[in-house]
Design an enzyme around this catalytic site. Structure first.
Site, PDB file in Angstrom:
ATOM      1  N   HIS A 339       0.838  -1.197   0.000  1.00 33.89           N
ATOM      2  CA  HIS A 339       0.000   0.000   0.000  1.00 33.89           C
ATOM      3  C   HIS A 339       0.881   1.259   0.000  1.00 33.89           C
ATOM      4  CE1 HIS A 339      -3.579   2.421   1.434  1.00 33.89           C
ATOM      5  NE2 HIS A 339      -2.595   3.190   1.864  1.00 33.89           N
ATOM      6  N   GLU A 340       1.833   1.306   0.931  1.00 36.39           N
ATOM      7  CA  GLU A 340       2.689   2.489   1.029  1.00 36.39           C
ATOM      8  C   GLU A 340       3.601   2.629  -0.183  1.00 36.39           C
ATOM      9  OE1 GLU A 340       1.977   4.646   3.118  1.00 36.39           O
ATOM     10  OE2 GLU A 340       0.698   3.437   4.423  1.00 36.39           O
ATOM     11  N   HIS A 343       1.897   4.592  -2.847  1.00 34.25           N
ATOM     12  CA  HIS A 343       2.110   6.033  -2.656  1.00 34.25           C
ATOM     13  C   HIS A 343       3.503   6.435  -3.147  1.00 34.25           C
ATOM     14  CE1 HIS A 343      -1.518   6.821  -0.404  1.00 34.25           C
ATOM     15  NE2 HIS A 343      -1.209   5.976   0.557  1.00 34.25           N
ATOM     16  N   HIS A 346       3.761   6.637  -6.864  1.00 33.68           N
ATOM     17  CA  HIS A 346       3.005   7.795  -7.348  1.00 33.68           C
ATOM     18  C   HIS A 346       3.861   9.062  -7.173  1.00 33.68           C
ATOM     19  CE1 HIS A 346      -1.300   9.698  -7.605  1.00 33.68           C
ATOM     20  NE2 HIS A 346      -0.480  10.162  -8.522  1.00 33.68           N
TER      21      HIS A 346
END
Length: 553
Positions: A339-340, A343, A346
Site C-alpha cells: 500500500h505504502e 504512494h 506515485h
C-alpha cells in the site's frame, strides 16, 4: 510591477519552499523513528516554528498578485518565457481571487491559523495520552491494556466474548467524555463554517472541495449512490451471520474473520519477492523502478521501541520517497507495505515528470495508487492459493476493505455534512445531537440483517479525520477508482496499464477529476460506482459459493 519582478519573487518562493519541504520531512521522519528522543523532538519543533514563520512572511504574496488581473499575468507570460513553468500555478491562484481577502486580513488569518488547530491538538492529546480504557483478557487469556491499537486486534478476535467486551469497554469509556469530545468537534465545525463565511464560500463543504477542484456534486452523488446500494452489504451480513453461526449478528461481530489467515512469516526479501510478483501486471518499467525502494533504502522496516505507530509514505522533491512501517513479517504487513509503496511510486513518477510546483498531486487521488496495489496483491494471492480456508479469509478481507472504505467512509462523510449544515443553520451541536445523528446513520447504512448496538453512537468521538474536515469521502471515491483501474488491468482491457502509468506521472498539472479520466475513470459517471458495487457483489458471491461447496459435502 513587471514580469521580471514577478519571476524573481516566484523563483525565491520556490527555492524557499523546497528547502522548507526537506527540513520538515527530515525533522518529522527522524522524530517518528524514535518519538522519545529529545534531540529530534527539539529539531522538529524548531522546524515547525520556522515553517510557521515562513508561511506568515510569505502570506502577502497571493493577495499582492491578485491585486492585478489575469489579463496582466497572461501578458507577462508572453513577455517573459521564464515564467512559463509557473503558468499553471498562477492560473490556479486566480481561481481563488474572489475568495482572497486583503493583504492585512490574510496575514491575520495566517497568524491565527495555528490557534484554529486547537480542537485537533486537544483531541490528539486526550485520545492518545490521557484516555485510559482499562485492562481485559484476550482470547489466550492474557491480561492486556485496551487502547486504540489493541482494540483493532481484539475486534478481529475469533472469540465473540472478547470482541463484545472490547466493544463495550471502548465505547463506554468514550461515552464518559462525551461533553469534552462534543465541545472539541463542535468548535472544529464552527471554525470551518466561520472561515467559509469570512471568505465568501457557499458553505464549509464548498470551501474544502473548491480548493481541490472537486465539484460538490461528487460528494453528494457519492452519498446518494452508496445509500442506493445498501442491499449487497445486507446480503453479506446474512452470509456472515450464518458463517459465524450466531443467532443475531452485532456490530462487534463485523470484523470477525472468516476462514483462516496465513500463518506464514515473510522476511523482508520474501515480502519484496511477493510484492514484485503481484505487481508484474504493471509491466517491467514499473517493477524496475520499484526495485529502487528496496536497493536504495527508501523503507524504514524495523519495529523499534518508541517508533511512531502505523505506516506512511512521504517525499521530498529533491530526494526521493520515504516509507515508514513497523514490519512484523506477517501477510498483513506485506499488504501494508505494498500500500505504502503505491504512494511511493506515485510520488516517484510525479517528481520525475514535473517541476516542484507541479508535482504534488491532489489528495483526491492520493489513495488511488496505494489501493490499486493492495487489490492487485489480494487478487494475486486468491488466484495462487489452493487452500480454501485461506481463500475465504482473503476474499473476506477484500470485502472488509470495501465495507470499511466505501460504506463506512461514506457514512462518515454524510455525518460531517449533516453536522456542518446543522451548525450553519443555527443549531447547537451538543453530544446528544451528534449521538442521535451518528446512531441513525449507522442504522441507515448497516441496519439490515445486523443489530446496531446503541453504544455505536459514541464512535464519532474516536475518528481523528473529523478534524481534517471533508477528507474522508476521498477514501471512498479513491477506492471506487482503484477498483475500476485494478480490474481493467487484471482483465487486460485496452491500454489499461499504459493509461494508469500515465496517470501516475501527472502530479497536479491537471485537475484530479481530469487526471482520473486519463486512467480511464470518470468520477462523475455512475458507471464507475456501478462497477465497484458489481465487484463487491462478485466477492460476496464467490465467498458464498465456497461455503455452499462445504454444505454440499
Amino acid at each position: 510591477d513587471n514580469a521580471d519582478t514577478l519571476f524573481e519573487a516566484l523563483e525565491f518562493d520556490n527555492k524557499m519552499s523546497k528547502n522548507m519541504e526537506q527540513l520538515i520531512i527530515y525533522g518529522h521522519i527522524q522524530n517518528d523513528q524514535d518519538t522519545a528522543d529529545p534531540k529530534y523532538q527539539t529539531l522538529y519543533g524548531k522546524v515547525v516554528k520556522l515553517y510557521e514563520s515562513f508561511r506568515e512572511a510569505s502570506a502577502y504574496m497571493a493577495p499582492e498578485i491578485l491585486k492585478g488581473n489575469y489579463d496582466l499575468i497572461t501578458k507577462y507570460l508572453k513577455t517573459n518565457p521564464k515564467l512559463q513553468p509557473y503558468a499553471r500555478m498562477l492560473k490556479e491562484l486566480f481561481k481563488f481571487q474572489k475568495y482572497t481577502l486583503s493583504k492585512a486580513e490574510e496575514q491575520i488569518i495566517s497568524q491565527i491559523s495555528s490557534s484554529l488547530a486547537t480542537p485537533d491538538d486537544v483531541f490528539s492529546v486526550l485520545t492518545d495520552a490521557d484516555l485510559k480504557f482499562g485492562k481485559m483478557r484476550d482470547e489466550a487469556g492474557k491480561m492486556i491494556t485496551l487502547d486504540e491499537k489493541s482494540y483493532r486486534n481484539l475486534s478481529h478476535s475469533p472469540n465473540r466474548q472478547v470482541r463484545k467486551k472490547a466493544f463495550h469497554k471502548l465505547y463506554q469509556t468514550y461515552g464518559q467524555f462525551k461533553n469534552t469530545y462534543a465541545a472539541l468537534l463542535s468548535n472544529q465545525v464552527k471554525n470551518n463554517n466561520k472561515m467559509a463565511r469570512v471568505r465568501g464560500y457557499d458553505s464549509a463543504l464548498h470551501a474544502s472541495l473548491y480548493a481541490a477542484d472537486i465539484p460538490v456534486a461528487v460528494y453528494t452523488n457519492l452519498i446518494a449512490v452508496v445509500r442506493k446500494n445498501i442491499a449487497p452489504l445486507s446480503d453479506y451480513w446474512h452470509l456472515k451471520q450464518k458463517a459465524l453461526n450466531v443467532d443475531k449478528l452485532h456490530l462487534y461481530d463485523t470484523y470477525a474473520p472468516l476462514g483462516t489467515g496465513s500463518n506464514q512469516k515473510y522476511s523482508q526479501t520474501e515480502a519484496k519477492d511477493l510484492i514484485m510478483e503481484a505487481l508484474k501486471v504493471l509491466g517491467p518499467t514499473y517493477t524496475h523502478d520499484l526495485e529502487q525502494a528496496f536497493t536504495n533504502r527508501w523503507i524504514d522496516f524495523c519495529p523499534n521501541e518508541n517508533k511512531r505507530n502505523g505506516a506512511y509514505c512521504t517525499a521530498a522533491y529533491n530526494v526521493h520517497p520515504y516509507v515508514l512501517v513497523s514490519f512484523d513479517n506477517t501477510l498483513e504487513n506485506v499488504s501494508t507495505l505494498i500500500h505504502e509503496l503505491g504512494h511511493a511510486m506515485h510520488y516517484y513518477y510525479a517528481i520525475k515528470n514535473n517541476t516542484y510546483q507541479d508535482y504534488d498531486y491532489a489528495i483526491f487521488v492520493a489513495e488511488v495508487a496505494s489501493q490499486v496495489n493492495q487489490i492487485l496483491l489480494s487478487k494475486y494471492l486468491i488466484k495462487q492459493t489452493t487452500d480454501k480456508e485461506l481463500k475465504k479469509y482473503l476474499i473476506d478481507d477484500l470485502i472488509g476493505d470495501f465495507k470499511a472504505t466505501i460504506y463506512r467512509q461514506t457514512m462518515f462523510a454524510e455525518f460531517e455534512k449533516q453536522i456542518h449544515e446543522y451548525e450553519a443553520a443555527g443549531g447547537i451541536l451538543t453530544n446528544e445531537v451528534m449521538n442521535k445523528i451518528y446512531y441513525q446513520l449507522n442504522k441507515d447504512y448497516f441496519g439490515d440483517n445486523i443489530v446496531v448496538d446503541k453504544l455505536i453512537q459514541y464512535e464519532w468521538m474516536r475518528i481523528p479525520h473529523f478534524y481534517n474536515s471533508f477528507y474522508v469521502y476521498q477514501y471512498a471515491t479513491a477506492y471506487a477508482a482503484a477498483i475500476k483501474i485494478a480490474m481493467d488491468i487484471l482483465e487486460n482491457r485496452k491500454e489499461a496499464v499504459n493509461k494508469y502509468l500515465q496517470f501516475l506521472t501527472l502530479g497536479c498539472t491537471i485537475d484530479p477529476i481530469a487526471s482520473l479520466k486519463v486512467a480511464g475513470v470518470d468520477m462523475l459517471d455512475a458507471t464507475t460506482y456501478n462497477e465497484a458495487f458489481a465487484y463487491f457483489q462478485g466477492l460476496v458471491k464467490e465467498l458464498a459459493e465456497l461455503y455452499d461447496e462445504e454444505g454440499d459435502k
